[in-house]
Write a protein that holds these residues in place. Structure first.
Motif, short mmCIF file in Angstrom:
data_model
loop_
_atom_site.label_atom_id
_atom_site.label_comp_id
_atom_site.label_asym_id
_atom_site.label_seq_id
_atom_site.Cartn_x
_atom_site.Cartn_y
_atom_site.Cartn_z
N SER A 28 0.83 -1.28 -0.13
CA SER A 28 0.41 0.26 -0.42
C SER A 28 0.52 0.95 -0.07
O SER A 28 1.59 1.59 0.97
CB SER A 28 -0.88 -0.33 1.04
OG SER A 28 -1.61 1.36 1.99
N ARG A 56 -5.97 -0.50 0.47
CA ARG A 56 -7.18 -0.46 1.51
C ARG A 56 -7.62 0.78 0.93
O ARG A 56 -7.22 2.06 1.14
CB ARG A 56 -6.98 -0.78 3.06
CG ARG A 56 -5.85 0.49 3.57
CD ARG A 56 -5.66 0.05 5.20
NE ARG A 56 -4.62 0.92 5.63
CZ ARG A 56 -2.96 1.69 4.77
NH1 ARG A 56 -2.77 -0.17 4.72
NH2 ARG A 56 -2.15 1.92 5.27
N ARG A 58 -11.46 3.17 2.68
CA ARG A 58 -11.92 3.98 3.90
C ARG A 58 -12.61 2.27 4.74
O ARG A 58 -13.36 1.46 4.40
CB ARG A 58 -12.46 4.84 4.22
CG ARG A 58 -12.16 6.40 3.37
CD ARG A 58 -12.96 7.40 3.07
NE ARG A 58 -14.12 7.00 2.69
CZ ARG A 58 -15.22 6.15 3.10
NH1 ARG A 58 -15.69 7.21 4.26
NH2 ARG A 58 -16.88 6.31 2.37
N LYS A 121 -18.11 6.32 -9.15
CA LYS A 121 -16.79 6.62 -8.37
C LYS A 121 -15.74 6.57 -9.36
O LYS A 121 -15.77 5.45 -9.85
CB LYS A 121 -17.47 5.41 -7.30
CG LYS A 121 -15.70 6.77 -6.85
CD LYS A 121 -15.81 6.10 -5.11
CE LYS A 121 -14.29 5.34 -4.37
NZ LYS A 121 -14.27 4.92 -2.58
#
Ligand code: BTN
Length: 265
Positions: A28, A56, A58, A121
């Motif tokens: 990440s 990752r 939220r 999105k």
């Protein structure tokens, strides 16, 4: 006289985006940027990856991306404590303005800080912070869908997700900016709004966030952390970036909630 030699306030401000690490693959970029910040990376340091194996989002969600089809990066920030509550809002506005500058697409921010085109999105933002002995380090991680493998979104998300290429084609824009241009504009957008916030311009950041909000003026159903539902019309954002709703029981501000549904206005 150059900008640097006329600067009298200590170290001159850096331009965000340097120093920079480019990684083919990582877990990440938020983790990399946090580690780098803890090892002393300056504000504005940038980690960019082609692919993440443990991206990752939220609320502990996984952030999936196809190698080479997304912009995945994290910027190191060192905000004063007073600015921390609005860092996420400032980053959302900056990313939105950066994408608009690169593409001319009508991108909006869906609270708390998804980037959307219509109801789909385009990008997600995850701001994480750590504090030790009064020093705050934060990282702003951005995942932006540039395109889809075989030019088609995966069937399970085709109604809720979009990509820059998809939206550019849909809008008849003949030029799709390069990854480097999108990254440069988005990082510049983050820097501009973050500096405005830290310089005492939080109220202006919030006003701009309201004007770029996909929710203001719309009827929504929220899912609260307690599991309860709340319904109302979004009237604006609070000075700390919370969502203000006009509900049956009056005006209420929410700092943490999921948008469950949005009624078309
Ligand atoms: C969300 O919509 O829930 C936020 C998604 C944020 C994803 C980006 S990708 C780059 C950075 N590294 C991560 O692990 N997450 C962020």
């Amino acid at each position: 006289m150059s900008d640097v030699s006329s600067w009298t306030g200590g170290s001159p401000p850096r331009s965000f985006g340097a120093p920079r690490k480019d990684l083919d693959e990582t877990g990440s970029t938020n983790d990399d940027a946090l580690r780098w910040a803890e090892d002393g990376a300056p504000e504005g340091a940038l980690v960019v990856a082609e692919q993440q194996t443990a991206g990752r989002g939220r609320r502990g969600r996984t952030w999936l991306s196809e190698p080479g089809h997304s912009l995945l990066f994290s910027v190191v920030l060192r905000p004063p404590a007073r600015a921390l509550p609005l860092v996420s809002t400032a980053v959302g506005v900056g990313v939105c303005e950066g994408v608009r500058a690169a593409t001319r697409l009508s991108v909006l921010v869906k609270w708390p800080n998804d980037l959307v085109v219509g109801d789909r999105k385009l990008a997600g933002i995850l701001v994480e912070s750590r504090s030790s002995a009064g020093d705050i380090v934060a990282v702003a991680g951005v995942g932006l869908n540039l395109s889809w493998p075989e030019d088609r979104p995966p069937p399970d998300i085709e109604d809720i997700a979009t990509s820059l290429r998809q939206e550019s084609e849909r809008s008849g824009l003949d030029e799709i900016p390069s990854r480097a241009v999108v990254l440069e504009r988005v990082v510049a957008g983050i820097e501009r709004r973050y500096r405005q916030l830290v310089g005492g311009g939080g109220a202006d950041v919030v006003t701009t966030a309201e004007s770029l909000s996909s929710l203001v003026g719309r009827d929504v159903v929220l899912r609260l952390p307690t599991g309860e539902e709340e319904r109302g019309m979004v009237t604006g954002l609070s000075v700390e970036g919370g969502l203000e709703l006009s509900t049956a029981s009056g005006q209420v501000t929410f700092t943490s909630a999921e948008i469950e549904t949005v009624r078309r206005g």
